[in-house]
Design a protein around this motif. Structure first.
Motif, PDB file in Angstrom:
ATOM      1  N   LEU A   1       0.819  -1.213   0.000  1.00  0.00           N
ATOM      2  CA  LEU A   1       0.000   0.000   0.000  1.00  0.00           C
ATOM      3  C   LEU A   1       0.853   1.262   0.000  1.00  0.00           C
ATOM      4  N   GLY A   2       2.147   1.112   0.265  1.00  0.00           N
ATOM      5  CA  GLY A   2       3.050   2.256   0.237  1.00  0.00           C
ATOM      6  C   GLY A   2       2.821   3.252   1.361  1.00  0.00           C
ATOM      7  N   MET A   3       2.357   2.764   2.515  1.00  0.00           N
ATOM      8  CA  MET A   3       2.047   3.693   3.600  1.00  0.00           C
ATOM      9  C   MET A   3       3.166   3.750   4.633  1.00  0.00           C
ATOM     10  N   THR A   4       3.231   4.895   5.320  1.00  0.00           N
ATOM     11  CA  THR A   4       4.115   5.053   6.466  1.00  0.00           C
ATOM     12  C   THR A   4       3.320   4.696   7.713  1.00  0.00           C
ATOM     13  N   TRP A   5       3.910   3.856   8.565  1.00  0.00           N
ATOM     14  CA  TRP A   5       3.165   3.403   9.733  1.00  0.00           C
ATOM     15  C   TRP A   5       4.096   3.183  10.916  1.00  0.00           C
ATOM     16  N   SER A   6       3.500   3.105  12.117  1.00  0.00           N
ATOM     17  CA  SER A   6       4.227   2.878  13.350  1.00  0.00           C
ATOM     18  C   SER A   6       3.356   2.023  14.263  1.00  0.00           C
ATOM     19  N   CYS A   7       3.943   1.521  15.359  1.00  0.00           N
ATOM     20  CA  CYS A   7       3.172   0.635  16.236  1.00  0.00           C
ATOM     21  C   CYS A   7       3.835   0.518  17.604  1.00  0.00           C
ATOM     22  N   ASN A   8       3.088  -0.061  18.557  1.00  0.00           N
ATOM     23  CA  ASN A   8       3.652  -0.462  19.843  1.00  0.00           C
ATOM     24  C   ASN A   8       4.479  -1.727  19.657  1.00  0.00           C
ATOM     25  N   ALA A   9       5.534  -1.869  20.449  1.00  0.00           N
ATOM     26  CA  ALA A   9       6.354  -3.078  20.387  1.00  0.00           C
ATOM     27  C   ALA A   9       7.013  -3.316  21.727  1.00  0.00           C
ATOM     28  N   ARG A  10       7.229  -4.596  22.064  1.00  0.00           N
ATOM     29  CA  ARG A  10       8.068  -4.939  23.192  1.00  0.00           C
ATOM     30  C   ARG A  10       9.525  -4.954  22.741  1.00  0.00           C
ATOM     31  N   ALA A  11      10.424  -4.790  23.696  1.00  0.00           N
ATOM     32  CA  ALA A  11      11.845  -4.674  23.361  1.00  0.00           C
ATOM     33  C   ALA A  11      12.495  -6.041  23.176  1.00  0.00           C
ATOM     34  N   ASN A  12      11.776  -6.924  22.492  1.00  0.00           N
ATOM     35  CA  ASN A  12      12.329  -8.264  22.229  1.00  0.00           C
ATOM     36  C   ASN A  12      12.063  -8.716  20.795  1.00  0.00           C
ATOM     37  N   VAL A  13      11.746  -7.782  19.908  1.00  0.00           N
ATOM     38  CA  VAL A  13      11.474  -8.119  18.507  1.00  0.00           C
ATOM     39  C   VAL A  13      12.794  -8.469  17.819  1.00  0.00           C
ATOM     40  N   ASN A  14      12.798  -9.579  17.086  1.00  0.00           N
ATOM     41  CA  ASN A  14      14.063 -10.013  16.485  1.00  0.00           C
ATOM     42  C   ASN A  14      14.421  -9.190  15.246  1.00  0.00           C
ATOM     43  N   TYR A  15      15.662  -9.328  14.813  1.00  0.00           N
ATOM     44  CA  TYR A  15      16.182  -8.516  13.713  1.00  0.00           C
ATOM     45  C   TYR A  15      15.406  -8.759  12.421  1.00  0.00           C
TER      46      TYR A  15
END
Length: 476
Positions: free
Chosen positions: A276-290
């Motif tokens: 869709l070509g959109m810019t987005w952001s979100c909540n995350a825990r500090a354990n998301v892998n690379y």
């Protein structure tokens, strides 16, 4: 086919700039004028044909404005919170005085946990929708007898009756989009979050969080600890629809308690958003892998809102955070390598806090050096494990309040060797220690010099931030 009664959902006016409803993690007035979208009310409104939604705080609406809008409504449903219940009860009384036939209900985390106390706040309150209240509100609007509606508490012959609990929603793909409700009833340009592009739109793709954090309000009161969410295809359809409705939006924010709870799903959604070509952001825990971080970055992710909470492992263990300090450092470094911006959140006054742990957390935050931070006070909301622990251990301060006379967060807890006043003052100290350094100042200046609109926005926010610090100093 059954017809709906005229129904109005209200996030009511309270303190100026107070964001007490919808998606706010902390029901309070923040450092700069900030508002989350009222997703918690928009979702049941989307289930009821003809329903209206009034989000008073960002639209600068007064109680008189709400009364005028509600004049011809048959049902008014108010989102309440622990700090605002008294004022919300007064609004219910004003609604009844204006129209004795209107039925008034309250929903929200406080109502879910303390339905009887909420009803007893005023005789003008007819019912309370407990827990996940979307379909409970729909059934009321359909005119079903209150005694037959699961998830409802109400008055009958002067007595308070609690109906059976309503089953939690499992299929989120069947829920109508909140975007149409936003488009009909909200001015999206009125919603600001300091670290998000403007205009932005936020909403949930699911509810619940598998983490067990003792302080977190929504999973312990309304959403539960099972993450129930839309399919990646369903999210893609809704976001394509949102793009058509809001072509002016520069960023979409996924406000799920932890959007990255199941990383394969997060990666699949990211690939759909990339198309869709959109810019987005979100909540995350500090354990998301690379791998997940890179997939999200490659498909439009700009920023992660990350709850670090504390720089002391013992405190993280006390609140059942389920994150190791070393893990959080590696995650932060991976985000830096990938060019993902982080807005980090920290909490002071959690169980185990001492003057020394506050100093350690400030130094930890400085070492992470994320783009921006938010510092909150531990808020023992009713229904949370933190609240239970505070009651059992005598941690509540003598004049414990969740917010002060200005609607800003107050320190409600204190511990042996650490007073309520010391915890309160540490917020200002944290902000000054973090932001009054060369690197954060250089980042902000670089951002402002590259964009005239950002220059004006940051200057406004800076003035608001210094007013916030001034008010806090006045409160000590």
């Amino acid at each position: 086919m059954s017809s709906f009664q005229k129904t109005l959902f209200v996030n009511p006016p309270s303190w100026q700039g107070f964001d007490g409803g919808a998606g706010s993690r902390y029901q309070a007035k923040r450092e700069v004028r900030s508002f989350w979208f009222p997703t918690w009310l928009a979702q049941p409104a989307a289930l009821i044909e003809g329903a209206k939604l009034v989000d008073a705080p960002p639209h600068d609406l007064s109680r008189d404005d709400v009364l005028r809008i509600a004049r011809d409504q048959e049902i008014v449903i108010i989102h309440t919170s622990a700090p605002t219940l008294r004022g919300d009860a007064e609004l219910a009384e004003a609604l009844k005085l204006q129209n004795p036939d209107v039925r008034v209900g309250l929903v929200g985390a406080h109502a879910a946990v303390l339905p009887e106390e909420t009803l007893r706040a005023s005789e003008a309150i007819d019912f309370v929708g407990r827990k996940e209240f979307d379909f409970t509100c729909r059934d009321v609007a359909l005119g079903k007898p209150l005694a037959e509606i699961d998830g409802l508490s109400f008055r009958r012959d002067g007595q308070i009756v609690h109906n059976a609990e309503r089953a939690m929603i499992e299929s989120f793909d069947e829920l109508p989009s909140v975007m149409d409700v936003y488009a009909r009833h909200l001015e999206i340009e009125r919603y600001f979050i300091g670290y998000l592009k403007h205009p932005y739109v936020s909403h949930y793709t699911g509810r619940g969080c598998p983490a067990q954090c003792t302080f977190c309000l929504w999973p312990q009161t309304v959403g539960g600890h099972k993450y129930r969410a839309k399919s990646p295809a369903g999210v893609a359809r809704e976001m394509a629809h949102a793009q058509r409705l809001f072509p002016q939006v520069k960023e979409f924010f996924f406000d799920d308690d932890t959007f990255t709870a199941y990383q394969p799903r997060a990666r699949e959604i990211a690939r759909e958003l990339g198309k869709l070509g959109m810019t987005w952001s979100c909540n995350a825990r500090a354990n998301v892998n690379y791998e997940t971080l890179k997939t999200m970055r490659d498909n439009g992710l700009r920023l992660l809102l990350v709850g670090y909470e504390s720089g002391v492992q013992r405190i993280l263990d006390n609140i059942k955070k389920g994150i190791r300090i070393e893990e959080a450092r590696e995650f932060t470094e991976n985000c830096r390598k990938l060019g993902i911006t982080i807005h980090g959140t920290f909490i002071l006054g959690l169980p185990g806090e001492t003057p020394e742990t506050i100093r350690e957390t400030i130094e930890y935050a400085k070492s992470l050096d994320v783009f921006s931070i938010q510092v909150s006070l531990a808020a023992p909301y009713p229904g949370t494990e933190l609240y239970r622990q505070a009651r059992e251990n005598g941690w509540f301060a003598g004049d414990a309040h969740l917010v002060d006379e200005f609607g800003q967060q107050a320190a409600a807890l204190e511990y042996e060797g650490l007073t309520q006043a010391e915890i309160f003052r540490s917020v200002e100290r944290f902000y000054k220690a973090y932001y009054f350094r060369p690197r954060p100042i250089a980042r902000m200046l670089g951002e402002m010099l590259g964009d005239w609109d950002m220059m004006k926005r940051r200057l406004r926010e800076g003035a608001e931030f210094f007013r916030f610090l001034s008010l806090r100093s006045a409160g000590t």
